[in-house]
Design an enzyme around this catalytic site. Sequence first.
Site, PDB file in Angstrom:
ATOM      1  N   ALA A 149     -19.347  80.150  29.739  1.00 38.51           N
ATOM      2  CA  ALA A 149     -18.363  80.129  30.639  1.00 38.51           C
ATOM      3  C   ALA A 149     -17.951  78.536  30.347  1.00 38.51           C
ATOM      4  O   ALA A 149     -18.367  77.798  29.688  1.00 38.51           O
ATOM      5  CB  ALA A 149     -19.004  80.406  31.988  1.00 38.51           C
ATOM      6  N   TRP A 150     -16.693  78.304  31.077  1.00 37.04           N
ATOM      7  CA  TRP A 150     -16.193  76.818  30.766  1.00 37.04           C
ATOM      8  C   TRP A 150     -16.561  75.836  32.103  1.00 37.04           C
ATOM      9  O   TRP A 150     -16.020  74.599  31.772  1.00 37.04           O
ATOM     10  CB  TRP A 150     -14.656  76.989  30.935  1.00 37.04           C
ATOM     11  N   ASN A 151     -17.368  76.108  32.789  1.00 37.39           N
ATOM     12  CA  ASN A 151     -17.452  74.977  33.911  1.00 37.39           C
ATOM     13  C   ASN A 151     -18.628  73.986  33.141  1.00 37.39           C
ATOM     14  O   ASN A 151     -18.460  72.806  33.558  1.00 37.39           O
ATOM     15  CB  ASN A 151     -18.221  75.574  35.037  1.00 37.39           C
ATOM     16  N   LYS A 174     -20.669  81.530  21.257  1.00 43.98           N
ATOM     17  CA  LYS A 174     -19.421  81.582  21.460  1.00 43.98           C
ATOM     18  C   LYS A 174     -19.178  80.971  22.935  1.00 43.98           C
ATOM     19  O   LYS A 174     -19.145  81.493  23.945  1.00 43.98           O
ATOM     20  CB  LYS A 174     -18.721  83.151  21.449  1.00 43.98           C
ATOM     21  N   PRO A 175     -18.552  79.714  22.859  1.00 47.50           N
ATOM     22  CA  PRO A 175     -18.060  79.030  23.973  1.00 47.50           C
ATOM     23  C   PRO A 175     -16.854  79.572  24.476  1.00 47.50           C
ATOM     24  O   PRO A 175     -16.026  80.066  23.814  1.00 47.50           O
ATOM     25  CB  PRO A 175     -17.845  77.538  23.370  1.00 47.50           C
ATOM     26  N   GLU A 177     -12.862  79.489  25.283  1.00 48.63           N
ATOM     27  CA  GLU A 177     -12.038  78.932  24.271  1.00 48.63           C
ATOM     28  C   GLU A 177     -11.263  77.692  25.079  1.00 48.63           C
ATOM     29  O   GLU A 177     -10.441  77.145  24.466  1.00 48.63           O
ATOM     30  CB  GLU A 177     -10.752  80.191  23.815  1.00 48.63           C
ATOM     31  N   GLU A 227     -18.067  85.985  34.324  1.00 47.31           N
ATOM     32  CA  GLU A 227     -17.933  86.637  35.365  1.00 47.31           C
ATOM     33  C   GLU A 227     -18.563  88.115  35.684  1.00 47.31           C
ATOM     34  O   GLU A 227     -18.806  88.575  34.517  1.00 47.31           O
ATOM     35  CB  GLU A 227     -16.263  87.017  35.608  1.00 47.31           C
ATOM     36  N   LEU A 242     -28.828  98.949  21.845  1.00 44.91           N
ATOM     37  CA  LEU A 242     -29.693  98.608  22.819  1.00 44.91           C
ATOM     38  C   LEU A 242     -30.269  97.179  22.680  1.00 44.91           C
ATOM     39  O   LEU A 242     -31.360  97.049  22.739  1.00 44.91           O
ATOM     40  CB  LEU A 242     -30.891  99.593  22.514  1.00 44.91           C
ATOM     41  N   GLU A 248     -25.853  85.744  33.319  1.00 43.33           N
ATOM     42  CA  GLU A 248     -25.761  84.788  34.484  1.00 43.33           C
ATOM     43  C   GLU A 248     -24.251  84.915  34.921  1.00 43.33           C
ATOM     44  O   GLU A 248     -23.396  84.373  34.288  1.00 43.33           O
ATOM     45  CB  GLU A 248     -25.967  83.418  33.863  1.00 43.33           C
ATOM     46  N   CYS A 282     -21.342  78.159  39.798  1.00 43.62           N
ATOM     47  CA  CYS A 282     -21.705  79.357  40.164  1.00 43.62           C
ATOM     48  C   CYS A 282     -22.584  79.831  41.382  1.00 43.62           C
ATOM     49  O   CYS A 282     -22.231  80.816  41.999  1.00 43.62           O
ATOM     50  CB  CYS A 282     -22.187  80.255  38.900  1.00 43.62           C
ATOM     51  N   LYS A 454     -29.019  91.512  42.575  1.00 48.83           N
ATOM     52  CA  LYS A 454     -27.868  92.370  42.588  1.00 48.83           C
ATOM     53  C   LYS A 454     -26.789  92.324  41.577  1.00 48.83           C
ATOM     54  O   LYS A 454     -27.115  92.095  40.323  1.00 48.83           O
ATOM     55  CB  LYS A 454     -27.319  92.186  43.799  1.00 48.83           C
ATOM     56  N   GLU A 461     -32.823  82.431  33.356  1.00 49.62           N
ATOM     57  CA  GLU A 461     -32.717  81.348  32.434  1.00 49.62           C
ATOM     58  C   GLU A 461     -33.716  80.176  32.848  1.00 49.62           C
ATOM     59  O   GLU A 461     -34.166  80.060  34.061  1.00 49.62           O
ATOM     60  CB  GLU A 461     -31.383  80.545  32.118  1.00 49.62           C
TER      61      GLU A 461
HETATM   62  P1  NDP Z   1     -15.496  85.018  31.815  1.00 50.63           P
HETATM   63  O1  NDP Z   1     -16.470  86.054  32.263  1.00 50.63           O
HETATM   64  O2  NDP Z   1     -14.017  85.071  31.744  1.00 50.63           O
HETATM   65  O3  NDP Z   1     -15.908  84.443  30.546  1.00 50.63           O
HETATM   66  C1  NDP Z   1     -17.164  84.148  29.937  1.00 50.63           C
HETATM   67  C2  NDP Z   1     -17.277  84.037  28.495  1.00 50.63           C
HETATM   68  O4  NDP Z   1     -17.152  85.387  27.891  1.00 50.63           O
HETATM   69  C3  NDP Z   1     -15.976  83.283  27.793  1.00 50.63           C
HETATM   70  O5  NDP Z   1     -16.545  82.853  26.559  1.00 50.63           O
HETATM   71  C4  NDP Z   1     -15.073  84.355  27.422  1.00 50.63           C
HETATM   72  O6  NDP Z   1     -14.322  84.092  26.411  1.00 50.63           O
HETATM   73  C5  NDP Z   1     -15.937  85.554  27.040  1.00 50.63           C
HETATM   74  N1  NDP Z   1     -15.572  87.167  27.279  1.00 50.63           N
HETATM   75  C6  NDP Z   1     -14.331  87.374  27.701  1.00 50.63           C
HETATM   76  N2  NDP Z   1     -14.313  88.755  27.465  1.00 50.63           N
HETATM   77  C7  NDP Z   1     -15.360  89.059  26.757  1.00 50.63           C
HETATM   78  C8  NDP Z   1     -15.826  90.398  26.462  1.00 50.63           C
HETATM   79  N3  NDP Z   1     -15.225  91.657  26.612  1.00 50.63           N
HETATM   80  N4  NDP Z   1     -16.774  90.332  25.656  1.00 50.63           N
HETATM   81  C9  NDP Z   1     -17.646  89.302  25.351  1.00 50.63           C
HETATM   82  N5  NDP Z   1     -17.126  87.960  25.778  1.00 50.63           N
HETATM   83  C10 NDP Z   1     -16.062  88.118  26.434  1.00 50.63           C
HETATM   84  O7  NDP Z   1     -15.909  83.604  32.824  1.00 50.63           O
HETATM   85  P2  NDP Z   1     -15.322  82.517  33.105  1.00 50.63           P
HETATM   86  O8  NDP Z   1     -15.385  81.644  31.984  1.00 50.63           O
HETATM   87  O9  NDP Z   1     -14.118  82.501  33.671  1.00 50.63           O
HETATM   88  O10 NDP Z   1     -16.384  81.578  34.065  1.00 50.63           O
HETATM   89  C11 NDP Z   1     -16.429  81.826  35.498  1.00 50.63           C
HETATM   90  C12 NDP Z   1     -17.378  82.606  35.743  1.00 50.63           C
HETATM   91  O11 NDP Z   1     -18.637  82.358  35.166  1.00 50.63           O
HETATM   92  C13 NDP Z   1     -17.676  82.727  37.251  1.00 50.63           C
HETATM   93  O12 NDP Z   1     -17.631  84.081  37.772  1.00 50.63           O
HETATM   94  C14 NDP Z   1     -18.863  81.922  37.644  1.00 50.63           C
HETATM   95  O13 NDP Z   1     -19.556  82.299  38.601  1.00 50.63           O
HETATM   96  C15 NDP Z   1     -19.660  82.550  36.450  1.00 50.63           C
HETATM   97  N6  NDP Z   1     -20.775  81.498  35.887  1.00 50.63           N
HETATM   98  C16 NDP Z   1     -22.119  81.915  36.212  1.00 50.63           C
HETATM   99  C17 NDP Z   1     -23.150  80.964  35.953  1.00 50.63           C
HETATM  100  C18 NDP Z   1     -24.543  81.461  36.329  1.00 50.63           C
HETATM  101  O14 NDP Z   1     -25.410  80.803  35.737  1.00 50.63           O
HETATM  102  N7  NDP Z   1     -24.551  82.470  37.175  1.00 50.63           N
HETATM  103  C19 NDP Z   1     -23.086  79.763  35.655  1.00 50.63           C
HETATM  104  C20 NDP Z   1     -21.591  79.474  35.486  1.00 50.63           C
HETATM  105  C21 NDP Z   1     -20.437  80.373  35.576  1.00 50.63           C
HETATM  106  P3  NDP Z   1     -12.806  83.295  26.725  1.00 50.63           P
HETATM  107  O15 NDP Z   1     -12.814  82.507  28.015  1.00 50.63           O
HETATM  108  O16 NDP Z   1     -12.781  82.494  25.549  1.00 50.63           O
HETATM  109  O17 NDP Z   1     -11.753  84.335  26.836  1.00 50.63           O
END
Ligand code: NDP
Length: 487
Positions: A149-151, A174-175, A177, A227, A242, A248, A282, A454, A461
């Site tokens: 994710a980006w945070n 893959k970070p 974008e 997400e 599988l 996370e 998160c 849930k 991690e």
């Molecule tokens: P996203 O789910 O939008 O994206 C996460 C990553 O998945 C990005 O690198 C994204 O690429 C990539 N991605 C998007 N679609 C697909 C797909 N179909 N298959 C595989 N990879 C894909 O999350 P955000 O980046 O918006 O991050 C925010 C979310 O992350 C929040 O819900 C937050 O709660 C959660 N989070 C959870 C944490 C935890 O440890 N539990 C920690 C930090 C955040 P791209 O963005 O480049 O399109």
Amino acid sequence: MSIPRLQNFINGEPMANTTGETIAVTNPATGKVIYEIEIADDSVKQAAIESATAGFKQWSAMTAMDRSRILLRAVALLREKNDELAMYEVLDTGKPMQEANCVDVVTGADAIEFFANLAPTQVGQQQDLGGDFYYTRKEPLGICAGIGAWNYPIQIACWKSAPALAAGNAMIFKPSEETPRGAVELAKVFIEAGVPAGVFNVVLGEGDVGQWLTGHPAIEKVSFTGEVGTGKKVMASAASNLKDVTMELGGKSPLIVFEDADISQAVAAAMLGNFYTQGEVCTNCTRVFVHESVYDAFISELKQRTENNIKAGDPQDLEVNFGALISKQHQQLVLDYIAKGKAEGATVLTGGNKMSVPGADGGYFVEPTVFTDCHDDMTIVREEIFGPVMSVLTFKDEEEVIARANNTPLGLAAGIMTQNVRRAHRVIHQLEAGICWVNSWGASPAEMPVGGYKLSGIGRENGIEALNQYTQTKSVYMGMVDLDSPF
Ligand code: NDP
């Protein structure tokens, strides 16, 4: 002036794509493009698989002690380069430097140090079977995918690569974008430390590049942070062969402030859990349940500290403790949630608006916002906002607040503030969340496993158990006497 380019990092070096396709990366604090990334095309993707296959062969053949020594060199390099790497995180994410320079790289390095030290402690078992015997080996899985994710870009890349590499796997990462630089910088650090080329590769692009990874038959495991909705897609795709998964995902975590809590500490926890990293964490405690007998005192201190102690501004300024949201689109999403909160009858105690910030003109800021008069069924109380928006609710008794805290499909984190040690344990054991804090909020040391109950996730991690999730057990039965066969 030409815009700097960031290339995919494959087989130990930057690799150009052939399509020439790029995506622009914006500094959220200024709204200006700072560089562009080359999207991983077919040639890059193929090279990533080939390089990781070769990297895995070499890395997994080394002893755990040798891998550990190399990873510890990476830890030292990360710490040496702390301020430089922290600045890249500030520019990519919009978060304050005063956070990035003591959390993002530091906690990433800590995880690598933890797993590097743990790697040589991995042992199998042996059991006598009356002549014959068996033993087990803990073997790596192969090529693992990390999707971030980006945070917390560099921290997420470290947290995923640390157990994966320590256990002898290769990784293709893959970070997001929106924040791709940290992972590429980490890849360079690994090479400088002596990790063989191909062991840690970075592919750049949007969701479709992640999707390619999750469906690829050569990938044995996917560790995903993002997400819930994306997590479901990732898991469905990973089912194609599988693959093992670690998920996370998001949260809507409760903080419960009991009547015997230290109110100043409770306010500190609520503010940390809603305004740190401008709310883009998160585990945030976006539902703050306050016992009705201490509600007035809590609210009055919360309002005063939110209005006086938060300093928004240029995130590079070390005095600034509140940064910009990741994008204009995300800023709008957060503002839309605030509008829904108002429309559904919650009261804005403070904040509630877009912010224009001197020194960071064009940045995507939203005021630290506190809603009172909230009810459990309001949109702002049910859905993850991922911005600086706190909902305060009141409660009367323990049983009631436990039921309400658990009344969500998410279960990432939970916390309670109380001086009563028996209540602390009694309540925390009933909360449906994987990461719990008592009289604290937010700390996540490498030693402590983290992950969700849930819909908030699968697997953990950090902590010892994360290393096990990057190994598989091979059982070897040793026949010491001739086989007794009816054939
Ligand atoms: P996203 O789910 O939008 O994206 C996460 C990553 O998945 C990005 O690198 C994204 O690429 C990539 N991605 C998007 N679609 C697909 C797909 N179909 N298959 C595989 N990879 C894909 O999350 P955000 O980046 O918006 O991050 C925010 C979310 O992350 C929040 O819900 C937050 O709660 C959660 N989070 C959870 C944490 C935890 O440890 N539990 C920690 C930090 C955040 P791209 O963005 O480049 O399109």
